[in-house]
Design a protein around this motif. Structure first.
Motif, PDB file in Angstrom:
ATOM      1  N   LEU A 294      64.608  -4.511  58.215  1.00 46.42           N
ATOM      2  CA  LEU A 294      64.760  -5.212  56.931  1.00 46.42           C
ATOM      3  C   LEU A 294      66.239  -5.400  56.579  1.00 46.42           C
ATOM      4  O   LEU A 294      66.575  -6.100  55.610  1.00 46.42           O
ATOM      5  CB  LEU A 294      64.069  -4.381  55.825  1.00 46.42           C
ATOM      6  N   TYR A 295      67.093  -4.783  57.374  1.00 49.46           N
ATOM      7  CA  TYR A 295      68.510  -4.653  57.003  1.00 49.46           C
ATOM      8  C   TYR A 295      69.161  -5.993  56.626  1.00 49.46           C
ATOM      9  O   TYR A 295      69.684  -6.148  55.524  1.00 49.46           O
ATOM     10  CB  TYR A 295      69.271  -3.970  58.153  1.00 49.46           C
ATOM     11  N   GLN A 296      69.108  -6.969  57.527  1.00 45.17           N
ATOM     12  CA  GLN A 296      69.855  -8.215  57.278  1.00 45.17           C
ATOM     13  C   GLN A 296      69.302  -8.973  56.074  1.00 45.17           C
ATOM     14  O   GLN A 296      70.053  -9.487  55.241  1.00 45.17           O
ATOM     15  CB  GLN A 296      69.838  -9.118  58.534  1.00 45.17           C
ATOM     16  N   LYS A 297      67.973  -8.989  55.984  1.00 44.11           N
ATOM     17  CA  LYS A 297      67.358  -9.689  54.836  1.00 44.11           C
ATOM     18  C   LYS A 297      67.801  -9.011  53.529  1.00 44.11           C
ATOM     19  O   LYS A 297      68.154  -9.686  52.553  1.00 44.11           O
ATOM     20  CB  LYS A 297      65.826  -9.625  54.982  1.00 44.11           C
ATOM     21  N   PHE A 298      67.792  -7.670  53.523  1.00 43.05           N
ATOM     22  CA  PHE A 298      68.177  -6.950  52.301  1.00 43.05           C
ATOM     23  C   PHE A 298      69.640  -7.223  51.967  1.00 43.05           C
ATOM     24  O   PHE A 298      69.987  -7.531  50.820  1.00 43.05           O
ATOM     25  CB  PHE A 298      67.939  -5.436  52.479  1.00 43.05           C
ATOM     26  N   VAL A 299      70.508  -7.102  52.964  1.00 45.31           N
ATOM     27  CA  VAL A 299      71.947  -7.296  52.719  1.00 45.31           C
ATOM     28  C   VAL A 299      72.192  -8.691  52.148  1.00 45.31           C
ATOM     29  O   VAL A 299      72.911  -8.859  51.152  1.00 45.31           O
ATOM     30  CB  VAL A 299      72.757  -7.083  54.026  1.00 45.31           C
ATOM     31  N   ASP A 300      71.576  -9.719  52.760  1.00 42.44           N
ATOM     32  CA  ASP A 300      71.815 -11.107  52.304  1.00 42.44           C
ATOM     33  C   ASP A 300      71.407 -11.272  50.843  1.00 42.44           C
ATOM     34  O   ASP A 300      72.140 -11.830  50.036  1.00 42.44           O
ATOM     35  CB  ASP A 300      71.024 -12.107  53.166  1.00 42.44           C
ATOM     36  N   GLU A 301      70.226 -10.785  50.505  1.00 41.48           N
ATOM     37  CA  GLU A 301      69.721 -10.955  49.141  1.00 41.48           C
ATOM     38  C   GLU A 301      70.522 -10.107  48.144  1.00 41.48           C
ATOM     39  O   GLU A 301      70.843 -10.555  47.039  1.00 41.48           O
ATOM     40  CB  GLU A 301      68.233 -10.562  49.103  1.00 41.48           C
ATOM     41  N   PHE A 302      70.875  -8.898  48.564  1.00 45.20           N
ATOM     42  CA  PHE A 302      71.616  -7.994  47.681  1.00 45.20           C
ATOM     43  C   PHE A 302      72.999  -8.575  47.373  1.00 45.20           C
ATOM     44  O   PHE A 302      73.440  -8.594  46.214  1.00 45.20           O
ATOM     45  CB  PHE A 302      71.742  -6.614  48.358  1.00 45.20           C
ATOM     46  N   VAL A 303      73.653  -9.091  48.402  1.00 46.68           N
ATOM     47  CA  VAL A 303      74.999  -9.673  48.199  1.00 46.68           C
ATOM     48  C   VAL A 303      74.898 -10.913  47.308  1.00 46.68           C
ATOM     49  O   VAL A 303      75.707 -11.112  46.394  1.00 46.68           O
ATOM     50  CB  VAL A 303      75.653  -9.989  49.559  1.00 46.68           C
ATOM     51  N   LYS A 304      73.881 -11.736  47.544  1.00 48.14           N
ATOM     52  CA  LYS A 304      73.699 -12.953  46.726  1.00 48.14           C
ATOM     53  C   LYS A 304      73.578 -12.551  45.245  1.00 48.14           C
ATOM     54  O   LYS A 304      74.256 -13.129  44.389  1.00 48.14           O
ATOM     55  CB  LYS A 304      72.432 -13.676  47.201  1.00 48.14           C
ATOM     56  N   ARG A 305      72.762 -11.557  44.963  1.00 43.36           N
ATOM     57  CA  ARG A 305      72.548 -11.174  43.548  1.00 43.36           C
ATOM     58  C   ARG A 305      73.760 -10.433  42.966  1.00 43.36           C
ATOM     59  O   ARG A 305      74.007 -10.507  41.775  1.00 43.36           O
ATOM     60  CB  ARG A 305      71.290 -10.321  43.421  1.00 43.36           C
ATOM     61  N   THR A 306      74.471  -9.718  43.818  1.00 45.96           N
ATOM     62  CA  THR A 306      75.684  -9.042  43.326  1.00 45.96           C
ATOM     63  C   THR A 306      76.696 -10.083  42.856  1.00 45.96           C
ATOM     64  O   THR A 306      77.336  -9.930  41.814  1.00 45.96           O
ATOM     65  CB  THR A 306      76.296  -8.150  44.432  1.00 45.96           C
ATOM     66  N   LYS A 307      76.794 -11.160  43.639  1.00 51.54           N
ATOM     67  CA  LYS A 307      77.760 -12.218  43.276  1.00 51.54           C
ATOM     68  C   LYS A 307      77.391 -12.891  41.953  1.00 51.54           C
ATOM     69  O   LYS A 307      78.238 -13.475  41.293  1.00 51.54           O
ATOM     70  CB  LYS A 307      77.821 -13.278  44.379  1.00 51.54           C
ATOM     71  N   GLU A 308      76.122 -12.821  41.593  1.00 47.01           N
ATOM     72  CA  GLU A 308      75.682 -13.472  40.346  1.00 47.01           C
ATOM     73  C   GLU A 308      75.961 -12.627  39.089  1.00 47.01           C
ATOM     74  O   GLU A 308      75.810 -13.105  37.975  1.00 47.01           O
ATOM     75  CB  GLU A 308      74.168 -13.744  40.416  1.00 47.01           C
ATOM     76  N   LEU A 309      76.335 -11.356  39.291  1.00 47.66           N
ATOM     77  CA  LEU A 309      76.560 -10.486  38.123  1.00 47.66           C
ATOM     78  C   LEU A 309      77.810 -10.934  37.362  1.00 47.66           C
ATOM     79  O   LEU A 309      78.856 -11.171  37.979  1.00 47.66           O
ATOM     80  CB  LEU A 309      76.748  -9.026  38.563  1.00 47.66           C
ATOM     81  N   THR A 310      77.682 -11.043  36.047  1.00 48.08           N
ATOM     82  CA  THR A 310      78.844 -11.475  35.261  1.00 48.08           C
ATOM     83  C   THR A 310      79.686 -10.268  34.872  1.00 48.08           C
ATOM     84  O   THR A 310      79.214  -9.354  34.196  1.00 48.08           O
ATOM     85  CB  THR A 310      78.367 -12.172  33.960  1.00 48.08           C
ATOM     86  N   VAL A 311      80.936 -10.304  35.342  1.00 47.49           N
ATOM     87  CA  VAL A 311      81.900  -9.284  34.919  1.00 47.49           C
ATOM     88  C   VAL A 311      82.623  -9.886  33.727  1.00 47.49           C
ATOM     89  O   VAL A 311      83.126 -11.009  33.802  1.00 47.49           O
ATOM     90  CB  VAL A 311      82.933  -9.009  36.034  1.00 47.49           C
ATOM     91  N   GLY A 312      82.664  -9.180  32.605  1.00 45.24           N
ATOM     92  CA  GLY A 312      83.307  -9.835  31.468  1.00 45.24           C
ATOM     93  C   GLY A 312      83.469  -8.944  30.265  1.00 45.24           C
ATOM     94  O   GLY A 312      83.287  -7.714  30.332  1.00 45.24           O
ATOM     95  N   ASP A 313      83.813  -9.600  29.166  1.00 46.73           N
ATOM     96  CA  ASP A 313      84.021  -8.924  27.884  1.00 46.73           C
ATOM     97  C   ASP A 313      82.766  -8.112  27.532  1.00 46.73           C
ATOM     98  O   ASP A 313      81.668  -8.680  27.425  1.00 46.73           O
ATOM     99  CB  ASP A 313      84.281 -10.010  26.816  1.00 46.73           C
ATOM    100  N   PRO A 314      82.902  -6.804  27.337  1.00 47.46           N
ATOM    101  CA  PRO A 314      81.717  -5.987  27.041  1.00 47.46           C
ATOM    102  C   PRO A 314      80.958  -6.441  25.790  1.00 47.46           C
ATOM    103  O   PRO A 314      79.770  -6.150  25.658  1.00 47.46           O
ATOM    104  CB  PRO A 314      82.301  -4.583  26.818  1.00 47.46           C
ATOM    105  N   LEU A 315      81.639  -7.162  24.908  1.00 48.19           N
ATOM    106  CA  LEU A 315      80.956  -7.581  23.675  1.00 48.19           C
ATOM    107  C   LEU A 315      80.138  -8.859  23.882  1.00 48.19           C
ATOM    108  O   LEU A 315      79.358  -9.249  23.014  1.00 48.19           O
ATOM    109  CB  LEU A 315      81.976  -7.802  22.543  1.00 48.19           C
TER     110      LEU A 315
END
Ligand code: NAD
Length: 480
Positions: A294-315
């Motif tokens: 499952l490794y490659q499928k998991f890594v691809d999906e996990f990285v895709k969703r990590t990139k979607e996380l918004t880093v920003g103003d906590p408020l």
């Protein structure tokens, strides 16, 4: 903005030496207030007040003690918005998270122990024809409670609530990096009618205030949550004085993903268990181990969703990853990313400081980072980073997964993802961690024992465990 003061004998005081430390808002990288830089003199006053209050607090009828603690819980709920904003400004966490998790959990802690203490019972052992024994549990005395910066009010109340419910009086110290909600909490204690001296809060540095609490001969028990290195210092100081110790320390928790898992659940929860609170939760699963098929499928999906996380103003409502707690901690996290590269790791996403615009232009933000290609024994996989950085490694067999999971000095928590019930029990049984989650993460029942094995600490919090910790058993044997 409020000037933070110590809370001793029911009142607010300036530190004896008149010295202060800067309190920094990590999302802006700017000082926004001051807190007492207290020392052993302030601790002496706090212990004196706690010792004086002990006799009446420990003898107070349970129902009355419980009512006061419940009143504090209600006031926390009333001030949810104010406390959540203070927590976010002090710590850097998204306001949304503080509102949904930190502050509700603080009132839940108070309520849980306020009511638990009403359900305690004493044991009795009958010796046929000879004697009857009964065992009482009485409050140990003055307790020292020392907490970290990652979940400030949540962990502060997690210690204080059982201590007070058990009948102890307390000298507490929140982290110098996140003192604000403990200060606001002291105001709520006054409003709720907590008698003077029952809880005392001394602000300042660990090496001065924390050390003085641990060294004070009248403090009979120390409940500490923080780093393993600090835990060792505390243990070394407290051991020759035969103090009771509860140490909740660091973690480097494995997150095991078997090929037969519910893939969607495993990926979406692993995003949370990796990056919630900027990865600054002792229970975060920072070592992700995935079955090779499952490794490659998991890594691809996990990285895709990590990139979607918004880093920003906590408020900002949209922010998923806020600021790290301090400049020093941000630099530590960035240095571990450099180390991961030096050790041969490949950064699949993240890896850098984030520079925002506007109010947060000089804040301490780091991209959620995913590293692959490292072996189990490298420092990146052995040491606690405590930031938004995870490594992903493949495994081939169940035995290998268990041995990788256990190949670490820490043993706080572990997460397993599998739809195979037998496997779940088998693997859970063999992992050397105090807390195992199967197909979930951070699902907490406050009645369960909470704590780590190996370098993750000694003792357990939660449920009866914490009430036992703050009390001492006495057996009375009566000959018939
Ligand atoms: P830390 O050990 O630096 O500080 C924790 C507290 O101890 C602070 O209030 C600090 O001022 C105080 N302190 C420092 N030196 C002291 C001394 N000599 N004597 C007494 N007190 C002293 O930890 P931190 O950086 O604030 O928190 C992060 C660490 O906490 C991480 O390792 C994390 O895993 C751990 N943690 C563990 C749990 C758990 O439940 N096991 C929960 C949250 C955080």
């Amino acid at each position: 903005m409020d000037q933070i003061l110590n809370y001793i004998d029911g009142k607010h005081f300036e530190p004896v030496a008149g010295k202060y430390l800067e309190n920094i808002n990590p999302a802006e990288g700017k000082t926004y207030g001051m807190l007492p830089d207290s020392d052993a003199e302030d601790v002496k006053l706090a212990v004196k007040a706690a010792s004086a209050a002990f006799a009446s607090w420990s003898a107070m009828p349970l129902s009355k003690r419980s009512a006061i603690l419940l009143a504090i819980a209600d006031l926390i709920d009333r001030d949810l918005d104010k406390l959540a904003l203070a927590e976010s400004m002090d710590q850097g966490k998204p306001l949304k998270l503080a509102k949904a998790v930190d502050i509700p959990r603080a009132s839940a802690n108070m309520r849980f122990y306020a009511t638990a203490s009403m359900h305690t019972s004493s044991e009795s052992h009958f010796m046929e024809g000879e004697a009857i024994n009964y065992t009482t549990r009485t409050a140990i005395g003055v307790a020292g409670c020392i907490s970290p910066w990652n979940l400030p009010l949540y962990l502060f109340t997690w210690k204080i609530a059982p201590a007070l419910a058990a009948g102890c009086t307390v000298v507490a110290k929140p982290s110098e990096l996140t003192p604000m909600t403990a200060y606001l909490f002291s105001k709520l204690c006054i409003e709720a009618g907590l008698p003077a001296g029952v809880l005392n809060i001394v602000h300042g540095l660990g090496g001065k205030v924390g050390q003085a609490i641990v060294e004070h001969p009248e403090v009979r028990a120390i409940s500490f949550t923080g780093g393993t290195v600090t835990g060792k210092t505390i243990a070394a100081t407290a051991a020759p004085m035969f103090k009771k110790l509860s140490l909740e320390l660091g973690g480097k928790n494995p997150n095991l993903i078997f090929a037969d898992c519910d893939f969607e659940q495993a990926v979406s929860t692993s995003i949370n268990s990796s990056f919630s609170n900027q990865g600054e939760i002792c229970l975060c699963g920072s070592r992700i181990l995935v079955e090779r098929s499952l490794y490659q499928k998991f890594v691809d999906e996990f990285v895709k969703r990590t990139k979607e996380l918004t880093v920003g103003d906590p408020l900002d409502e949209k922010t998923r990853v806020g600021a790290l707690v301090s400049e020093g901690h941000m630099n530590k996290v960035l240095s571990y990313i450099d180390l991961a590269k030096k050790e041969g790791g490949k950064i699949l996403c993240g890896g850098k400081r984030v520079v925002l615009s506007g109010r947060c232009a000089t804040g301490y933000f780091v991209e959620p980072t995913v590293v692959v290609g490292l072996d189990q024994s490298c420092r990146t996989n052995q040491e606690e980073i405590f930031g938004p950085v995870v490594t992903i490694m493949p495994f081939d067999t169940e035995e290998e997964a268990i041995s990788y999971a256990n190949s670490n000095a820490y043993g706080l928590s572990a997460t397993l993802w599998t739809e195979n019930l037998k496997r779940a029990h088998r693997v859970a049984h063999q992992i050397k961690s105090g807390i195992i989650w199967v197909n979930c993460w951070l699902l907490r029942d406050l009645r369960t024992p909470f704590g780590g094995m190996k370098q993750s600490g000694i003792g357990r919090e939660g449920g009866w465990e914490a009430l036992r910790f703050f009390t001492e058993a006495k057996n009375v044997c009566i000959k018939l």
